[in-house]
Write a protein that holds these residues in place. Structure first.
Motif, PDB file in Angstrom:
ATOM      1  N   ALA A 105       0.668  -1.477   0.194  1.00  0.00           N
ATOM      2  CA  ALA A 105      -0.054  -0.605  -0.271  1.00  0.00           C
ATOM      3  C   ALA A 105       1.131   0.981  -0.012  1.00  0.00           C
ATOM      4  O   ALA A 105       0.223   1.761  -0.654  1.00  0.00           O
ATOM      5  N   ALA A 106       1.736   1.138   0.583  1.00  0.00           N
ATOM      6  CA  ALA A 106       3.325   2.387   1.121  1.00  0.00           C
ATOM      7  C   ALA A 106       3.749   3.003  -0.676  1.00  0.00           C
ATOM      8  O   ALA A 106       3.950   3.891  -1.257  1.00  0.00           O
ATOM      9  N   THR A 107       3.722   1.662  -0.997  1.00  0.00           N
ATOM     10  CA  THR A 107       3.816   1.423  -2.846  1.00  0.00           C
ATOM     11  C   THR A 107       3.539   2.195  -3.828  1.00  0.00           C
ATOM     12  O   THR A 107       3.787   2.708  -4.758  1.00  0.00           O
ATOM     13  N   GLY A 108       1.935   1.422  -2.694  1.00  0.00           N
ATOM     14  CA  GLY A 108       0.835   2.350  -4.754  1.00  0.00           C
ATOM     15  C   GLY A 108       0.952   3.967  -3.695  1.00  0.00           C
ATOM     16  O   GLY A 108       0.759   4.435  -4.760  1.00  0.00           O
ATOM     17  N   VAL A 109       0.897   4.240  -2.918  1.00  0.00           N
ATOM     18  CA  VAL A 109       0.848   5.489  -2.308  1.00  0.00           C
ATOM     19  C   VAL A 109       2.044   6.819  -3.364  1.00  0.00           C
ATOM     20  O   VAL A 109       2.285   7.230  -3.579  1.00  0.00           O
ATOM     21  N   ALA A 110       2.776   5.796  -2.999  1.00  0.00           N
ATOM     22  CA  ALA A 110       4.106   6.895  -3.523  1.00  0.00           C
ATOM     23  C   ALA A 110       4.289   6.687  -5.017  1.00  0.00           C
ATOM     24  O   ALA A 110       4.356   8.026  -5.637  1.00  0.00           O
ATOM     25  N   THR A 111       3.968   5.804  -5.650  1.00  0.00           N
ATOM     26  CA  THR A 111       4.299   5.854  -7.310  1.00  0.00           C
ATOM     27  C   THR A 111       2.748   6.329  -7.286  1.00  0.00           C
ATOM     28  O   THR A 111       3.174   7.055  -8.537  1.00  0.00           O
ATOM     29  N   ASP A 112       1.620   6.805  -7.121  1.00  0.00           N
ATOM     30  CA  ASP A 112       0.344   7.609  -7.620  1.00  0.00           C
ATOM     31  C   ASP A 112       1.690   8.490  -7.240  1.00  0.00           C
ATOM     32  O   ASP A 112       0.878   9.639  -8.202  1.00  0.00           O
ATOM     33  N   LEU A 113       2.365   9.527  -6.646  1.00  0.00           N
ATOM     34  CA  LEU A 113       2.469  11.158  -6.638  1.00  0.00           C
ATOM     35  C   LEU A 113       2.975  10.878  -7.429  1.00  0.00           C
ATOM     36  O   LEU A 113       3.648  11.558  -7.579  1.00  0.00           O
ATOM     37  N   LEU A 114       4.547  10.113  -7.591  1.00  0.00           N
ATOM     38  CA  LEU A 114       5.406  10.345  -8.162  1.00  0.00           C
ATOM     39  C   LEU A 114       5.695   9.844  -9.901  1.00  0.00           C
ATOM     40  O   LEU A 114       6.738  10.031  -9.874  1.00  0.00           O
ATOM     41  N   ALA A 115       5.368   8.802  -9.801  1.00  0.00           N
ATOM     42  CA  ALA A 115       5.242   7.869 -11.370  1.00  0.00           C
ATOM     43  C   ALA A 115       4.391   8.429 -12.365  1.00  0.00           C
ATOM     44  O   ALA A 115       3.308   9.265 -12.081  1.00  0.00           O
ATOM     45  N   ARG A 208      13.276   8.613 -17.460  1.00  0.00           N
ATOM     46  CA  ARG A 208      12.299   8.738 -16.853  1.00  0.00           C
ATOM     47  C   ARG A 208      12.502   7.745 -16.055  1.00  0.00           C
ATOM     48  O   ARG A 208      11.096   6.982 -16.715  1.00  0.00           O
ATOM     49  N   VAL A 209      11.766   7.525 -14.746  1.00  0.00           N
ATOM     50  CA  VAL A 209      11.682   6.533 -14.280  1.00  0.00           C
ATOM     51  C   VAL A 209      11.411   6.648 -12.538  1.00  0.00           C
ATOM     52  O   VAL A 209      11.781   7.868 -11.757  1.00  0.00           O
ATOM     53  N   HIS A 210      10.212   6.187 -12.073  1.00  0.00           N
ATOM     54  CA  HIS A 210      10.116   5.714 -10.573  1.00  0.00           C
ATOM     55  C   HIS A 210      10.449   4.673 -10.185  1.00  0.00           C
ATOM     56  O   HIS A 210      10.387   3.122 -10.611  1.00  0.00           O
ATOM     57  N   VAL A 211      10.767   4.582  -9.085  1.00  0.00           N
ATOM     58  CA  VAL A 211      11.641   3.237  -8.286  1.00  0.00           C
ATOM     59  C   VAL A 211      11.225   3.600  -7.251  1.00  0.00           C
ATOM     60  O   VAL A 211      11.718   4.095  -5.897  1.00  0.00           O
ATOM     61  N   ASN A 212      10.707   2.124  -6.290  1.00  0.00           N
ATOM     62  CA  ASN A 212      10.657   1.711  -5.206  1.00  0.00           C
ATOM     63  C   ASN A 212      11.288   1.038  -4.443  1.00  0.00           C
ATOM     64  O   ASN A 212      11.779  -0.034  -5.265  1.00  0.00           O
ATOM     65  N   ALA A 213      11.507   1.285  -3.647  1.00  0.00           N
ATOM     66  CA  ALA A 213      12.949  -0.046  -2.840  1.00  0.00           C
ATOM     67  C   ALA A 213      12.253  -0.614  -1.445  1.00  0.00           C
ATOM     68  O   ALA A 213      12.477   0.386  -0.393  1.00  0.00           O
ATOM     69  N   ILE A 214      11.809  -0.983  -1.245  1.00  0.00           N
ATOM     70  CA  ILE A 214      10.976  -1.598  -0.100  1.00  0.00           C
ATOM     71  C   ILE A 214      11.331  -2.567   0.891  1.00  0.00           C
ATOM     72  O   ILE A 214      11.340  -3.347   1.448  1.00  0.00           O
ATOM     73  N   GLY A 215      12.890  -3.760  -0.335  1.00  0.00           N
ATOM     74  CA  GLY A 215      13.660  -5.109   0.499  1.00  0.00           C
ATOM     75  C   GLY A 215      14.262  -4.691   1.618  1.00  0.00           C
ATOM     76  O   GLY A 215      14.458  -5.738   2.341  1.00  0.00           O
ATOM     77  N   SER A 216      15.472  -3.788   1.799  1.00  0.00           N
ATOM     78  CA  SER A 216      16.001  -3.823   2.867  1.00  0.00           C
ATOM     79  C   SER A 216      16.147  -2.677   3.577  1.00  0.00           C
ATOM     80  O   SER A 216      14.805  -1.906   3.819  1.00  0.00           O
ATOM     81  N   PHE A 217      16.234  -3.669   4.547  1.00  0.00           N
ATOM     82  CA  PHE A 217      16.310  -3.592   5.864  1.00  0.00           C
ATOM     83  C   PHE A 217      17.052  -2.688   6.771  1.00  0.00           C
ATOM     84  O   PHE A 217      16.254  -2.254   8.488  1.00  0.00           O
ATOM     85  N   ARG A 218      18.056  -2.544   7.191  1.00  0.00           N
ATOM     86  CA  ARG A 218      19.105  -2.802   7.363  1.00  0.00           C
ATOM     87  C   ARG A 218      20.451  -1.890   6.955  1.00  0.00           C
ATOM     88  O   ARG A 218      20.129  -1.804   5.758  1.00  0.00           O
TER      89      ARG A 218
END
Length: 307
Positions: A105-115, A208-218
């Motif tokens: 859902a957070a990716t959806g919010v960010a993609t809607d905003l930035l892509a 022109r591209v929007h990149v979401n990165a959600i895997g790394s957490f350390r």
């Protein structure tokens, strides 16, 4: 009334589109100071960690606490429990399902905003348990017609592709041989891996591209190349404090002076400022408890409506 939601019951109660809107509202409330959200507790190592997250929403008095065990070479990697408490009572839920849903859902919010509003091509790097919800989220906010999947283990990528083809029969879905091949003509990229080193080079990406990165957490984990974080027109994070301490890409960029902290925006604030959709944009998320709270609130409403 359901007070203990299984993974399947979480899915049945909360469609991705509803989760996106709930998480969007939660990020706005987070930016407005309506949450008390202590720093996440992390025990163990990057490969075998226990996480504890909590959030209290001041206007409603409702709170959520989640404990998650993350073992990267286990399937499923995340085993977790969530507890929601408000004035009317308490419920529990399979928090692994909540986590993948709220992260998507957070990716959806960010993609809607930035892509780009006309984005049609999605590249997915990683085929683990978070992957499908990333596709669902992006497809909820953009008319995705083509999906390219890359995973280090080709068999896992093929299994994911087979499942996604059933769920999205109108979408052309292929498997790429390399991450560079996957992202080469993408409009949106979603990175959902446990990589310690960047998955691709800046030159592999379109202009022109929007990149979401959600895997790394350390801090020791990075999916994105330094020069992307340095040169992106916009870098948005879920919460700056959490990203500074836990997101390897942001931690590294700040430590080495690649990007100023003042040039990184939190998602809740960005929803108001509406950054320009130009060039390459980045959303980096490590996950915050307000997202869990948003989905848990929908579960509580569902439980009380169905009782």
């Amino acid at each position: 009334m359901t007070t203990n939601f299984s993974a399947a019951e979480v899915r049945a109660a909360v469609p991705m589109s509803h989760a996106i809107e709930a998480v969007r509202e939660a990020f706005a409330d987070l930016a407005a100071g309506r949450f008390s959200q202590p720093d996440r507790l992390v025990f163990g190592t990057a490969d075998n960690a226990v996480l504890v997250m909590s959030a209290h929403h001041t206007p409603t008095g409702a709170a959520v606490v989640k404990t998650a065990g993350v073992v990267l070479d286990r399937d499923p990697a995340i085993v977790a429990t969530l507890v929601w408490t408000d004035a009317l009572g308490q419920l529990t839920a399979d928090a692994a399902a909540v986590t993948t849903l709220r992260t998507g859902a957070a990716t959806g919010v960010a993609t809607d905003l930035l892509a780009d509003p006309e984005a049609r091509k999605l590249a997915l790097l990683g085929a683990g348990e978070q992957a499908a919800d990333q596709v669902r989220a992006v497809a909820a906010v953009r008319e995705i017609t083509e999906l390219t999947v890359y995973n280090r283990g080709a068999e896992r990528a093929k299994r994911l592709v087979a499942a996604l083809r059933e769920e999205f029969p109108e979408m052309r879905i292929d498997v790429a041989d390399t991450a560079a091949d996957a992202v080469g003509d993408a409009d949106v990229v979603c990175c959902v891996t446990s990589a310690s080193d960047p998955l691709f080079e800046l030159s592999d990406l379109p202009e022109r591209v929007h990149v979401n990165a959600i895997g790394s957490f350390r801090p020791t984990m990075r999916e994105l190349p330094d020069d992307l974080v340095k040169t992106a027109s916009v870098v948005v994070v879920d919460q700056l404090g959490a990203a500074r301490e836990e997101a390897g890409e942001i931690h590294h960029a700040l430590k080495h002076g690649l990007r100023a902290e003042s040039d990184i925006e939190e998602l809740g604030t960005a929803l108001t400022t509406r950054p320009d959709r130009v060039g390459r944009t980045v959303f980096k998320s490590v996950g915050v408890a307000a997202q869990d709270w948003a989905v848990a609130r929908l579960l509580a409403r569902y439980a009380r409506t169905e009782s």
